[in-house]
Design a protein around this motif. Structure first.
Motif, mmCIF file in Angstrom:
data_model
loop_
_atom_site.group_PDB
_atom_site.id
_atom_site.type_symbol
_atom_site.label_atom_id
_atom_site.label_comp_id
_atom_site.label_asym_id
_atom_site.label_seq_id
_atom_site.Cartn_x
_atom_site.Cartn_y
_atom_site.Cartn_z
ATOM 1 N N PRO A 76 0.802 -1.236 0.000
ATOM 2 C CA PRO A 76 0.000 0.000 0.000
ATOM 3 C C PRO A 76 0.829 1.277 0.000
ATOM 4 C CG PRO A 76 -0.920 -1.588 1.540
ATOM 5 C CD PRO A 76 0.377 -2.179 1.052
ATOM 6 N N HIS A 77 1.868 1.339 0.837
ATOM 7 C CA HIS A 77 2.636 2.588 0.921
ATOM 8 C C HIS A 77 3.394 2.864 -0.370
ATOM 9 C CE1 HIS A 77 5.356 -0.609 2.232
ATOM 10 N NE2 HIS A 77 6.395 0.189 2.026
ATOM 11 N N PHE A 79 2.363 1.813 -3.335
ATOM 12 C CA PHE A 79 1.329 2.095 -4.323
ATOM 13 C C PHE A 79 0.914 3.568 -4.285
ATOM 14 C CE2 PHE A 79 -3.315 1.806 -5.480
ATOM 15 C CZ PHE A 79 -3.113 1.552 -6.830
ATOM 16 N N PHE A 80 0.611 4.067 -3.089
ATOM 17 C CA PHE A 80 0.161 5.457 -2.989
ATOM 18 C C PHE A 80 1.302 6.441 -3.276
ATOM 19 C CE2 PHE A 80 -3.142 3.361 -0.354
ATOM 20 C CZ PHE A 80 -4.236 3.728 -1.128
ATOM 21 N N LYS A 81 2.526 6.038 -2.968
ATOM 22 C CA LYS A 81 3.668 6.898 -3.264
ATOM 23 C C LYS A 81 3.885 7.021 -4.773
ATOM 24 C CE LYS A 81 8.652 7.370 -2.410
ATOM 25 N NZ LYS A 81 9.840 6.759 -1.746
ATOM 26 N N LYS A 82 3.726 5.918 -5.483
ATOM 27 C CA LYS A 82 3.970 5.913 -6.928
ATOM 28 C C LYS A 82 2.761 6.392 -7.735
ATOM 29 C CE LYS A 82 8.045 3.955 -6.506
ATOM 30 N NZ LYS A 82 9.296 4.673 -6.852
ATOM 31 N N MET A 83 1.594 6.456 -7.112
ATOM 32 C CA MET A 83 0.355 6.750 -7.822
ATOM 33 C C MET A 83 0.403 8.040 -8.663
ATOM 34 S SD MET A 83 -2.932 5.855 -8.296
ATOM 35 C CE MET A 83 -3.592 4.981 -6.886
ATOM 36 N N SER A 87 0.063 7.661 -12.627
ATOM 37 C CA SER A 87 -1.214 8.154 -13.148
ATOM 38 C C SER A 87 -1.003 9.175 -14.257
ATOM 39 C CB SER A 87 -2.044 8.777 -12.019
ATOM 40 O OG SER A 87 -2.412 7.806 -11.070
ATOM 41 N N TRP A 108 -3.298 -3.442 -4.774
ATOM 42 C CA TRP A 108 -2.047 -2.687 -4.755
ATOM 43 C C TRP A 108 -1.207 -3.052 -5.979
ATOM 44 C CZ3 TRP A 108 -4.177 0.043 -1.432
ATOM 45 C CH2 TRP A 108 -4.748 -0.463 -0.263
ATOM 46 N N VAL A 114 -6.098 1.243 -12.253
ATOM 47 C CA VAL A 114 -5.882 2.696 -12.159
ATOM 48 C C VAL A 114 -6.148 3.340 -13.514
ATOM 49 C CG1 VAL A 114 -4.151 4.490 -11.755
ATOM 50 C CG2 VAL A 114 -4.258 2.494 -10.248
#
Length: 397
Positions: A76-77, A79-83, A87, A108, A114
């Protein structure tokens, strides 16, 4: 000029000037290039692959192919860092392409999902594709883990269920490989289609002459049983050994071979050794070699425990191997017209062992083998990719 933007879950590896991709994905890109003038692919970048790879540069028509390596983000961490960065890359490619096709499955690190959300926000019609129900697979993988990892895996699986359904509901086209996936997802999609994903050419199917020669050459020898795939909990490797043991204890002379690696391989080997069974585990071999090896066996035994549509069942049928294993919509659909399967209730090892014994009879095996070959006759890589491409080209651009 038609262009398609694909987001795949298969990783690309190697140096930027010498990218490598798994051999079946290599064939898939070749086939996409036959149906679209330009192909752009985004997929995770990995330092190395556990599967045999081929250079991207050797794909015919590769001058019309562009590959974008995305950061892996399975936690998760990460994933959200790279999002934000990923994107932005996805959004730019979505704007450029005529057609959009996203491989989904997970939570994730699932960049295909996405891309689907980005496309939906932009009002762009898109297609989704999957060959398994990842939430179901995750629940199975949770079994046997320690408390905290098991809790985390189950929580992730539970979150996947509404997430994957929401993505599919927003798609303009759902391409679901095999009846297990189709039955699980079709009701959430406004335009679902049952499709197949296979990487065997027509020239790789067993011929009638080859099959007759194999059957005539048995000459009372032991029944040769094979499986090809990962030795993972959802594949039922321990059940597979147990079913062979049951058939063996009922007087069937039998030898087994499991091609592939995985976390359950040591336990499967240990169980086979403890039961003194003639089972070998040669590991993974190149796909073309595997197909030729499989044509030398008698039946393909499988113990799939989750909702998935593994290509190995189609490959087995194409090799003239009756598929004997746990019942589900996928093998039923593959053989409903011509036959070539013997299916038992999922999880019933004793019934599977008895089914193996029945199939081994000389008055059953030859007929079942030719029916298996017939069931796969129309399933070639050229045919299934042409089918999927036709459906995608019906989407508005």
């Amino acid at each position: 000029m038609s262009s398609i933007f694909l987001v795949l879950q298969v990783p690309v590896t190697g140096a930027p000037d010498n990218l490598q991709i798994e051999s079946q994905a290599h064939n898939g890109l070749r086939l996409w290039l036959q149906h679209f003038d330009n192909v752009v692919v985004a997929c995770p970048y990995a330092m190395e692959s556990a599967e045999p790879t081929l250079p991207v540069s050797t794909i015919p028509g590769g001058d019309r192919l562009r590959i974008i390596g995305l950061d892996q983000a399975w936690q998760p961490h990460h994933f959200f860092k790279k999002m934000p960065t990923v994107s932005k890359i996805l959004a730019e490619e979505i704007d450029k392409a005529d057609y959009l096709q996203f491989g989904i499955g997970g939570l994730w690190g699932d960049w295909g999902s996405v891309a689907a959300w980005i496309s939906h926000k932009k009002g762009r019609p898109f297609s989704v594709w999957t060959d398994h129900v990842e939430s179901d697979v995750h629940f199975k993988r949770a079994q046997g883990k320690r408390f905290l990892p098991r809790l985390y895996t189950k929580a992730t699986a539970a979150a996947m269920i509404p997430y994957e359904r929401a993505v599919i509901a927003r798609s303009a086209l759902g391409l679901f490989h095999g009846a297990d996936c189709y039955d699980a997802y079709a009701r959430f999609c406004r335009n679902p289609h049952l499709v197949h994903d296979i990487h065997i050419g027509a020239d790789q199917h067993i011929t009638d002459e080859q099959l007759s020669s194999r059957l005539n050459g048995r000459a009372g020898g032991p029944l040769r049983v094979v499986y090809a795939g990962r030795a993972a909990p959802e594949k039922g490797a321990l059940d597979w050994v147990g079913a062979i043991a049951h058939a063996n204890s009922n007087g069937v002379r039998i030898v087994g071979t499991w091609y592939g690696t995985g976390i359950d391989l040591p336990a499967a080997k240990e169980l086979a050794d403890s039961l003194s069974l003639p089972i070998s585990f040669p590991g993974s071999i190149p796909h073309d070699q595997l197909l030729e090896e499989m044509k030398q066996f008698d039946i393909f035994v499988f113990c799939h425990k989750t909702l998935e549509s593994p290509r190995c069942l189609i490959e087995a049928l194409a090799c003239g191997l009756p598929i004997v294993g746990y019942d589900s919509p996928y093998p039923n659909d593959l053989t409903k017209k011509h036959g070539g399967s013997v299916l038992v209730q999922k999880g019933n090892i004793a019934d599977l062992g008895e089914a193996i014994a029945r199939v081994s009879r000389s008055d059953i095996l030859p007929k079942l083998s030719f029916l298996a070959k017939q069931s796969a006759a129309d399933l070639t890589d050229e045919a299934v990719f042409a089918h999927r491409s036709r459906l995608i080209k019906l989407l508005p651009t």
